[in-house]
Design a protein around this motif. Sequence first.
Motif, PDB file in Angstrom:
ATOM      1  N   GLN B  77      50.826 -23.353  21.997  1.00 33.91           N
ATOM      2  CA  GLN B  77      52.274 -23.300  21.814  1.00 33.91           C
ATOM      3  C   GLN B  77      52.925 -22.517  22.955  1.00 33.91           C
ATOM      4  N   ASN B  80      53.616 -24.746  25.569  1.00 30.71           N
ATOM      5  CA  ASN B  80      54.478 -25.876  25.202  1.00 30.71           C
ATOM      6  C   ASN B  80      53.723 -27.177  24.983  1.00 30.71           C
ATOM      7  N   SER B  82      52.340 -29.963  22.523  1.00 32.80           N
ATOM      8  CA  SER B  82      52.794 -30.413  21.208  1.00 32.80           C
ATOM      9  C   SER B  82      51.686 -30.238  20.167  1.00 32.80           C
ATOM     10  N   ARG B  83      52.085 -30.221  18.902  1.00 34.85           N
ATOM     11  CA  ARG B  83      51.122 -30.023  17.828  1.00 34.85           C
ATOM     12  C   ARG B  83      50.090 -31.142  17.791  1.00 34.85           C
ATOM     13  N   ILE B 235      54.869 -21.183  13.719  1.00 33.70           N
ATOM     14  CA  ILE B 235      53.992 -20.229  14.413  1.00 33.70           C
ATOM     15  C   ILE B 235      53.977 -18.944  13.603  1.00 33.70           C
TER      16      ILE B 235
ATOM     17  N   THR C  50      62.181 -25.953  22.298  1.00 39.07           N
ATOM     18  CA  THR C  50      60.807 -26.056  22.792  1.00 39.07           C
ATOM     19  C   THR C  50      59.829 -26.459  21.702  1.00 39.07           C
ATOM     20  N   ASN C  51      60.352 -27.116  20.642  1.00 44.48           N
ATOM     21  CA  ASN C  51      59.444 -27.683  19.652  1.00 44.48           C
ATOM     22  C   ASN C  51      58.657 -26.613  18.888  1.00 44.48           C
ATOM     23  N   LYS C  52      59.167 -25.375  18.926  1.00 48.04           N
ATOM     24  CA  LYS C  52      58.513 -24.335  18.138  1.00 48.04           C
ATOM     25  C   LYS C  52      58.997 -24.441  16.698  1.00 48.04           C
ATOM     26  N   LEU C  53      60.240 -24.847  16.565  1.00 48.38           N
ATOM     27  CA  LEU C  53      60.848 -25.071  15.252  1.00 48.38           C
ATOM     28  C   LEU C  53      61.428 -26.475  15.254  1.00 48.38           C
ATOM     29  N   PHE C  54      61.725 -26.962  14.066  1.00 42.90           N
ATOM     30  CA  PHE C  54      62.318 -28.291  13.952  1.00 42.90           C
ATOM     31  C   PHE C  54      63.689 -28.173  13.285  1.00 42.90           C
ATOM     32  N   PRO C  55      64.662 -28.925  13.784  1.00 44.44           N
ATOM     33  CA  PRO C  55      66.015 -28.786  13.230  1.00 44.44           C
ATOM     34  C   PRO C  55      66.122 -29.425  11.849  1.00 44.44           C
ATOM     35  N   GLU C  69      57.780 -32.914  19.556  1.00 41.58           N
ATOM     36  CA  GLU C  69      56.418 -33.437  19.677  1.00 41.58           C
ATOM     37  C   GLU C  69      56.274 -34.392  20.860  1.00 41.58           C
ATOM     38  N   ASN C  70      57.049 -34.143  21.904  1.00 44.00           N
ATOM     39  CA  ASN C  70      57.000 -35.009  23.070  1.00 44.00           C
ATOM     40  C   ASN C  70      56.526 -34.214  24.290  1.00 44.00           C
ATOM     41  N   ASP C  71      55.271 -34.407  24.649  1.00 42.39           N
ATOM     42  CA  ASP C  71      54.686 -33.587  25.710  1.00 42.39           C
ATOM     43  C   ASP C  71      55.346 -33.800  27.063  1.00 42.39           C
ATOM     44  N   LEU C  74      58.419 -31.665  26.929  1.00 43.09           N
ATOM     45  CA  LEU C  74      58.048 -30.254  26.784  1.00 43.09           C
ATOM     46  C   LEU C  74      57.448 -29.687  28.068  1.00 43.09           C
ATOM     47  N   VAL C  77      59.600 -27.728  30.512  1.00 45.97           N
ATOM     48  CA  VAL C  77      60.168 -26.443  30.118  1.00 45.97           C
ATOM     49  C   VAL C  77      59.099 -25.371  30.043  1.00 45.97           C
ATOM     50  N   TYR C  79      58.836 -21.620  28.403  1.00 43.63           N
ATOM     51  CA  TYR C  79      59.570 -20.745  27.496  1.00 43.63           C
ATOM     52  C   TYR C  79      58.876 -19.396  27.422  1.00 43.63           C
TER      53      TYR C  79
END
Lengths: 122, 237, 287
Positions: B77, B80, B82-83, B235, C50-55, C69-71, C74, C77, C79
């Motif tokens: 993470q 960056n 993705s999961r 996280i 940065t895809n750490k959280l989802f809206p 979830e789009n590498d 991502l 960036v 962060y």
Amino acid sequence: MLLDFNSEKPIYLQLAEAIEDDILRGIFDEETQIVSTTEISVNFKINPATAGKGINLLVDEGILYKKRGVGMFVSSGAKEKILNKRKEGFFEGFILSLLEEASKLGISKDEIIKMIERGNER
Amino acid sequence: MNNTWKVSKYLISDFKKSLAIYYGIMLTLTVVFVVMAIRLVNRTTGNVTIGGLGSASLIFLFIAGLNSFKTNFKFMQANNVSRKRFMAGSVVTLTIVSALMAVIDSVITVILSTIIPYEGFFKQIYNSDFFFGDVIWSFASLTLFAFLGFFITMLYYRCNKLMKVVVSISPVVLMILINLINDYKMGIVRIGITKFFTWAFSLNSLNPYIAALNTLIGAALLVALCYLLIYKAPIKD
Amino acid sequence: MSLIEIKDITKDYGKTRALDNISFTIEPNKIYGLLGRNGAGKTTLLNLLTNKLFPTSGDITIDGETVFENDKALGKVFYMMERNLYPETLRVKEVFKWTREYYPSFDIEYAGKLADSFGLPTNKRIKSLSTGYSSIFKVIVALASNAEIILLDEPVLGLDANHREQLYKEIITNYSEKPKTIIISTHLIEEVAELLEEVIIIDNGRLVKKEPAEQLLAAAYTVSGEASKVDKYIEDRKFTGEQVMGKFKSVVVLEEARHKDEALANELNLEFSMVELQKLFISLTNS
């Protein structure tokens, strides 16, 4: 070069004036290179776009010119241009307001000249 | 795919150390076994067989699976990743490590059985000496244990405090429940479980490939569950 | 190119609304300041980016592609988070090495030089770094990543004045040499004010302002003098941020500086000055 972050004047104008001052004082001679935008922005911790804006102002006025791949140079005749510009500013900023105030107070032209001479003697 | 491999590259490098320690210990144990076995053989008529090194690998991978989620997830993470890419990398890594260990273990089994009366799980259950059969079957069992460990950590990771308690006691409750039903229905559950494992490990027809296939399907199911668990995973510390 | 579009983003934590229908665009290659009070939603926004959280609803795209979830998106960036996500047992130089796997333009040599200049031994393990050096370490990784977009969340946390100064200068040097989008989220507004090209102010999960810093500051000015006279000046004007000390009073007038009434001010013996970003920020977020 000094900038005053508390002044009412925008930073880029202050920067342009500071460079002009340095040219007048001979710190930057005509046809020599001045410090780079990066150096200026790093030194004063200001945004490079702001520094660039100040420099571009002087380029537009023909005081500085850009040598591709080298950097910014002081134009020949820059000193005279600055002096003329400042003189014009002096006339508009000081003389006109002086005359305006003088007419309010009823001071004649001769009296003004005498005052200036008196000021000079001090 | 490029990115998946880069995730695996880190995860494998993270694995290297513990794998080296594990096989260091295993090697020492093997030597001890050999020495002991030779002595025993000298004293007795030579009918003693030793086995069970394979179970150590299963436990090792189970624990490795348990430990290979949180720190790695956070590190990925930080970069960056993705999961789903992290999951793909983890699946690739655990599969590669399982395959590697299956080969190493099978080789150890071959070596040991030539110098001492040693039998691995594969020989004990399926009574076969076929090297590749051992590799395939071991690989399947190892992946199952690895993904079981991985699945359990992820399950705990996704649970809040209350759910953690529920998940923790549920196996005990389940056991008690099964026992109760078992007693009440005259052993129907036990028979069912026995039937299931007999079928799953192909204990009747003794076909290790059917057993391996079933085990791999089990592992794949766990992987599918892990993919569900990683969905929008937060996280946490 | 690296255009970030934030579209109708709402984020709820249970019943609390952290971000409330925020939309704006971040153009490439500028230094942005993301300003907001504690709990305003700054970090939530960066985490969503940065895809750490989802809206809860809405979307965020980089060059038209969603970040979730789009590498591909991502990977553009980097962060720098306030919290530490690095494995504690890794050494600084190992993190440098691994970061290059995920950010192929990562400059290991530059990272090493920066570490040297800040006095950060690259042999140290992450867990042994102090708060200040942990920040330095993370900013170094961010600057060396050479990502198109760099997000810095409280980059100077725990740094002494010298290191802060050095860091700001390094950010400018880095930006000048390789222009990129830099978003600095901080509460030390005064320190970064001149660094910023644009300012994004959020308050209570809502977007208050997103403007070039210069424009924002030109849209207000300070007038000060004797209280009753200041009151007279601001009679028909929008203002905020009143400060009274005895008979002296200063207010932030919310009109463009070029519209100020010099004559009236002269008559009332008032003084004008430029509004500081910090003061403007306080007056805009003091609800």
